[in-house]
Scaffold this motif. Sequence first.
Motif, short mmCIF file in Angstrom:
data_model
loop_
_atom_site.label_atom_id
_atom_site.label_comp_id
_atom_site.label_asym_id
_atom_site.label_seq_id
_atom_site.Cartn_x
_atom_site.Cartn_y
_atom_site.Cartn_z
N LYS A 278 0.69 -1.58 0.64
CA LYS A 278 -0.02 0.19 0.07
C LYS A 278 0.44 1.43 0.24
O LYS A 278 2.09 0.88 0.40
CB LYS A 278 -1.42 -0.11 1.05
CG LYS A 278 -0.47 0.12 2.57
CD LYS A 278 -1.69 -0.07 3.96
CE LYS A 278 -0.81 0.06 5.00
NZ LYS A 278 -1.65 0.60 5.58
N ASP B 281 -2.36 13.62 6.84
CA ASP B 281 -1.64 13.49 8.14
C ASP B 281 0.18 14.37 8.45
O ASP B 281 -0.55 14.65 9.45
CB ASP B 281 -0.53 12.09 8.69
CG ASP B 281 -1.92 11.37 9.03
OD1 ASP B 281 -3.25 10.96 8.91
OD2 ASP B 281 -1.92 10.11 9.00
N GLU C 21 0.40 7.13 7.14
CA GLU C 21 -0.15 6.01 6.06
C GLU C 21 -1.37 6.77 5.30
O GLU C 21 -1.75 6.54 4.07
CB GLU C 21 -1.15 4.89 6.59
CG GLU C 21 -0.33 4.05 6.67
CD GLU C 21 -1.08 3.09 7.94
OE1 GLU C 21 -2.32 2.28 7.22
OE2 GLU C 21 -0.37 2.08 8.48
N SER C 22 -1.24 8.03 5.30
CA SER C 22 -2.56 9.45 4.56
C SER C 22 -1.67 10.33 4.38
O SER C 22 -0.79 10.88 5.54
CB SER C 22 -3.40 9.32 6.00
OG SER C 22 -4.65 10.54 5.82
N GLN C 23 -2.14 11.04 3.24
CA GLN C 23 -1.13 11.97 3.07
C GLN C 23 -1.29 13.11 3.76
O GLN C 23 -0.81 13.84 4.04
CB GLN C 23 -2.06 12.09 1.43
CG GLN C 23 -0.97 11.80 0.31
CD GLN C 23 -1.29 12.13 -0.89
OE1 GLN C 23 -2.47 12.06 -1.22
NE2 GLN C 23 -0.61 12.58 -2.01
N TYR D 20 2.49 4.58 1.12
CA TYR D 20 3.13 5.13 2.37
C TYR D 20 3.47 6.68 2.29
O TYR D 20 4.07 6.84 0.63
CB TYR D 20 4.25 4.69 2.88
CG TYR D 20 3.35 3.70 4.10
CD1 TYR D 20 2.98 3.33 5.45
CD2 TYR D 20 3.53 2.14 3.10
CE1 TYR D 20 2.44 2.41 5.59
CE2 TYR D 20 2.66 0.62 3.39
CZ TYR D 20 1.95 0.99 4.82
OH TYR D 20 1.97 -0.51 6.03
N TYR D 21 3.29 7.71 3.02
CA TYR D 21 4.30 9.03 2.77
C TYR D 21 5.76 9.26 3.09
O TYR D 21 4.74 8.72 5.29
CB TYR D 21 2.76 9.93 2.95
CG TYR D 21 2.12 9.43 1.93
CD1 TYR D 21 2.43 9.85 0.34
CD2 TYR D 21 1.17 8.66 2.59
CE1 TYR D 21 1.30 9.75 -0.31
CE2 TYR D 21 0.04 8.19 1.10
CZ TYR D 21 -0.33 8.89 0.26
OH TYR D 21 -0.61 8.38 -0.63
N GLU E 291 6.79 9.56 -1.77
CA GLU E 291 5.48 8.26 -1.87
C GLU E 291 6.54 7.61 -1.92
O GLU E 291 7.11 7.22 -3.19
CB GLU E 291 4.33 8.67 -2.34
CG GLU E 291 3.61 7.96 -2.38
CD GLU E 291 1.65 8.05 -3.55
OE1 GLU E 291 1.46 7.55 -3.84
OE2 GLU E 291 2.03 9.58 -4.28
#
Length: 105
Positions: free
Chosen positions: A4, A21, A17-19, A6-7, A27
């Motif tokens: 998945k 955050d 895990e969320s852009q 990750y940033y 990325e």
Amino acid sequence: MDKKSYYIAVGASGIMESQGDAAYEFEIVATEEDILKLRELFEEREDADQEGYVHAHVPWMYTYDGPNDKNDYYLSQVYGMLHELGTEETRKHIEKMNVLPQADE
């Protein structure tokens, strides 16, 4: 294992895990196992950075660059892993930075 997105914020050793955050630079698409390896590299780099901080405050050790060399090594390993797992945009950006590990590392 499932992969998945990750940033990654290298300076802050952040893996999100969320852009939305926090601010991030790269990325990647990775498995949880990949993320564990990346966290280990971040921890090793942070340890070397702390060692370098102490080293910088001991004048008679000035000519010994071991801690700085370790920090550079782990940072280049982080960038190598980000390049390997990165999106096309991430890979191109890292290549332009000229920070990838050398073949002998």
